[in-house]
Enzyme design. Structure first.
Site, PDB file in Angstrom:
ATOM      1  CG  ASP A 257       2.758  -4.046  -3.207  1.00 18.84           C
ATOM      2  OD1 ASP A 257       2.587  -3.931  -1.971  1.00 18.84           O
ATOM      3  OD2 ASP A 257       3.634  -3.402  -3.813  1.00 18.84           O
TER       4      ASP A 257
HETATM    5  C1  BGC Z   1       4.913  -1.781  -0.974  1.00 20.17           C
HETATM    6  C2  BGC Z   1       5.464  -3.138  -0.580  1.00 20.17           C
HETATM    7  C3  BGC Z   1       5.269  -3.360   0.891  1.00 20.17           C
HETATM    8  C4  BGC Z   1       3.788  -3.222   1.206  1.00 20.17           C
HETATM    9  C5  BGC Z   1       3.459  -3.430   2.673  1.00 20.17           C
HETATM   10  C6  BGC Z   1       3.496  -1.583  -0.500  1.00 20.17           C
HETATM   11  O1  BGC Z   1       3.084  -0.283  -0.688  1.00 20.17           O
HETATM   12  O2  BGC Z   1       4.987  -1.625  -2.368  1.00 20.17           O
HETATM   13  O3  BGC Z   1       6.821  -3.228  -0.899  1.00 20.17           O
HETATM   14  O4  BGC Z   1       5.777  -4.596   1.268  1.00 20.17           O
HETATM   15  O5  BGC Z   1       3.349  -1.930   0.849  1.00 20.17           O
HETATM   16  O6  BGC Z   1       3.945  -2.382   3.433  1.00 20.17           O
END
Ligand code: BGC
Length: 727
Positions: A257
């Site tokens: 993530d």
């Molecule tokens: C989120 C993800 C997301 C990623 C990119 C993160 O903060 O938890 O779900 O895909 O950011 O935007």
């Protein structure tokens, strides 16, 4: 030979080849590419070069890998290394219904359609990886991200996510199943430790991921921010190496993530393949060449050169990154974008996912209505914006008010706001599309609404949550189970003069509805994306007969649920200062709790009404003794006078178990479309795995000999037929 040539030749081969040969070609490409790569190129491949891309291998003609959120449509382009939108004018997309709505369709074909459709948009926008679906289990109605997930049941979430993944990947775009694993709250999501026993992990929190990997064939997985066993999941060799790659045979890439990587050794040994989002926001943290400073960049290389980390381990990551890259090349196929078909898909998914929770005869609305009064901020509030990373810039969004106007072109449709949220525009991810500020104080808003309803044929209140902070929003859990902005009082005041009130609840999570018995109808409308108003009007008017069923229990009050202590949610800081969240309720999540403990919810799991009625015949078993499998057949008849669809749900109950088990668990579901008077037989086949519990000591699934019961019904509470068998 430059690698681009090999790639092109393989691409041509792929076009005319079966999937199996395609995979073989990819393995050959991976091997060839790896053999030609320098250490610098390998290192470059496994971490980001911008907010959403990694660099590929330009020297060998291997293109960049482009990721994008996900999961409800294609996020607008961001600046190279900032979260902020780039401000392009060509990146407004089709916004699809939220994943809770998809789960509420209980329809595997619709899940495939959804994935295929959003995948076409991703392909058109040149993306390799779509960051979704989210399959974390709804453990508490307060989790801010429930709307991006598929409810409380691992079987339902697993089957639907597998189809979504297949649909996306049919476009040569990888789905990235997120957020693996035990990330069920937003409070302390980036540092909290989820304490879950093994049985609960395997029975509740892992199966949806496993199904997405094994049945869906997911090409990538996102490791979550939180900790498990006090180790950040992105470094958890237990979750990533032992379970995901080992037990499940996942051959895709694990993507962190954004900002979930914390040290080089952990990332190297823990099973992470690609690092994204680490401390780069316009380089605001002051690091020169910030991407090179990623844990899986120069520091990784230095450790390899010093002999502290092995190149073999690195090669395995590179192989997975290359495989992901090659799997997502689609020579000569461009997908499609903003097509009439995509909007039709949205409307169809939305119409199938809306759940009719109550109907005292007021719905469907009669076509000859002269005056309709629409109330509530959510009737006009854009909902595609907000909620953080899933926020979209959509080419259009039909509001509920507009949808009702479209459906009743002859009628006078009056709008009154009735209540006002204190956050008219989402602070974050507002792409400047709207401003719905309001000057009137609350008392005046209510007085104006009460004055407006007089003489109306119908009064429809559209309320619920929105995607602002502490509502349905990433990063911030809800603070209360109640509806915000004094809506309960407003709804009760209106229902007192108009007991025929129709309440439309817009939310991605269960909410308290203390007024439930005082209104004539309730629809659960989730977030429906671009075609919101049209999909809603389809159901209100009966153009679509509602067939959605709840993928989550709606308890009367939060206290009725399995989460009773702060230690369970949101957790606490221990003596070391580490945030701990104890999943003390174990396997008793959602209906497994309410059912087993005999606590009556407001609306149970699997529940949803129709404008027609269905009769279930007696369940017939292929055998009363479990061999390899048992097939259950049940005939279902539409006994009303309009066409409709029913979701028949199969639950299994273990009648003689040596361990505590939920009263029953979902092990099958089928949606069947029936004309008035028509009957069809639905069939479910299940094997021993459907009878098993996870024995943590043996580290194995165990099906114990004894008596079991099959229960088939219209919801977890409404069982229509049952039969016993033995193992
Ligand atoms: C989120 C993800 C997301 C990623 C990119 C993160 O903060 O938890 O779900 O895909 O950011 O935007």
């Amino acid at each position: 030979m430059k690698y681009g040539h090999i790639l092109l030749a393989a691409g041509l081969l792929l076009a005319g080849c079966c999937a199996h040969n395609g995979q073989k070609d990819i393995e050959k490409q991976v091997k060839d590419a790896l053999a030609q790569m320098t250490l610098n190129e390998k290192i470059a491949l496994i971490h980001a070069q911008s907010k959403f891309t990694s660099p590929g291998v330009p020297r060998l003609g291997i293109p960049e890998l482009k990721c994008d959120d996900g999961p409800h449509g294609l996020r607008p382009e961001t600046l190279w290394d900032k979260w902020a939108a780039a401000g392009q004018t060509n990146d407004s997309c089709t916004a699809y219904p939220s994943l809770t709505c998809l789960a509420a369709t209980w329809n595997k074909d619709i899940a495939y359609l959804y994935g295929r459709s959003v995948g076409e948009e991703a392909r058109y926008r040149g993306k390799n990886v779509l960051l979704g679906p989210g399959v974390n289990i709804c453990r508490t109605p307060l989790c801010g991200r429930n709307f991006e997930y598929m409810g409380e049941d691992p079987f339902l979430a697993g089957k639907l996510s597998a189809q979504y993944v297949k649909g996306v990947q049919s476009n040569k775009v990888a789905a990235c199943v997120k957020h693996f694993a035990v990330n069920n709250q937003e409070s302390h999501r980036t540092d909290g430790n989820s304490v879950v026993d093994d049985r609960t992990l395997y029975e509740i929190y892992l199966p949806a991921f496993k199904t997405a990997v094994q049945e869906g064939g997911a090409w990538s997985i996102m490791s979550s921010y939180n900790r498990y066993e006090e180790v950040f999941v992105s470094h958890s060799s237990h979750l990533l190496n032992d379970i995901l790659k080992g037990e499940w045979g996942f051959d895709g890439a694990v993507i962190s993530d954004w900002g979930a990587t914390h040290d080089t050794e952990g990332a190297a040994h823990g099973g992470l393949d690609l690092e994204f989002g680490t401390h780069t926001d316009g380089l605001s943290q002051g690091l020169a060449n910030a991407y090179d400073a990623y844990y899986m960049a120069e520091p990784y290389k230095a450790k390899i050169l010093a002999g502290e980390l092995s190149e073999d381990e690195l090669n395995e990551k590179v192989r997975r990154a290359l495989r992901l890259n090659f799997r997502t090349q689609a020579d000569g196929y461009f997908g499609s974008f903003l097509s009439p078909e995509h909007f039709a898909d949205c409307r169809r998914i939305g119409g199938e996912g809306i759940v009719l929770l109550r109907n005292e005869g007021v719905l469907p609305l009669k076509k000859d209505a002269k005056k309709i009064v629409v109330l509530g901020e959510n009737a006009i509030r854009p909902m595609i914006v907000g909620g953080q990373s899933s926020s979209l810039k959509a080419q259009h969004e039909i509001s509920p008010l507009q949808g009702i106007r479209n459906a009743f072109p002859e009628a006078e449709v009056v709008y009154e706001r009735a209540y006002y949220s204190d956050q008219p525009t989402p602070g974050n991810y507002n792409y400047g599309q709207y401003d719905i500020t309001e000057e009137r104080p609350a008392a005046k808003l209510l007085a104006d609404a009460l004055a407006a309803v007089e003489g109306a044929d119908y009064v429809i209140f559209v309320g619920g949550l929105n995607k602002n902070d502490n509502q349905d929003c990433e990063g911030r859990d809800r603070l209360s189970y109640e509806l915000p902005y004094g809506q309960n009082e407003v709804i009760e005041a209106i229902a007192a003069v108009r007991p025929d009130l129709v309440y439309v609840n817009v939310s991605g999570s269960p909410v308290a509805m203390p007024f439930a018995d005082k209104v004539a109808a309730i629809l659960q409308a989730w977030y429906l994306g671009s075609e919101t108003g049209n999909a809603l009007a389809d159901v209100l008017t009966g153009a679509v007969n509602p067939s959605g069923k709840l993928p989550v229990t709606f308890p009367v009050a939060l206290e009725d649920g399995p989460i009773k202590t702060e230690r369970q949610f949101p957790g606490f800081a221990d003596e070391k200062g580490m945030w701990q969240t104890y999943y003390d309720e174990g396997i008793y999540v959602g209906y497994r709790w309410y059912d087993t403990k005999g606590v009556k919810p407001q609306f149970p799991f699997g529940y949803g009404l129709s404008y027609t009625s269905f009769e279930y015949g007696q369940a017939k078993l292929s055998s009363k003794k479990m061999g390899k499998s048992i097939t259950v057949k049940v005939s279902i008849k539409n006994t009303g006078d309009v066409a409709g669809a029913e979701v028949a749900q199969l639950y299994i109950s273990d009648l003689e178990s040596s361990v505590d088990r939920p009263l029953k668990e979902l092990k099958g579901f089928e949606k069947v479309y029936l004309q008035p008077g028509e009957s069809k037989t639905v069939e479910f086949t299940f094997g021993r795995d459907a009878l098993s519990f996870f024995d943590a000591e043996k580290h194995a699934w165990v099906a114990e000999p004894g008596k079991f019961k099959v229960l088939v019904g219209a919801s977890s509470e409404d069982i229509r037929t049952e039969a016993e068998f033995t193992l």
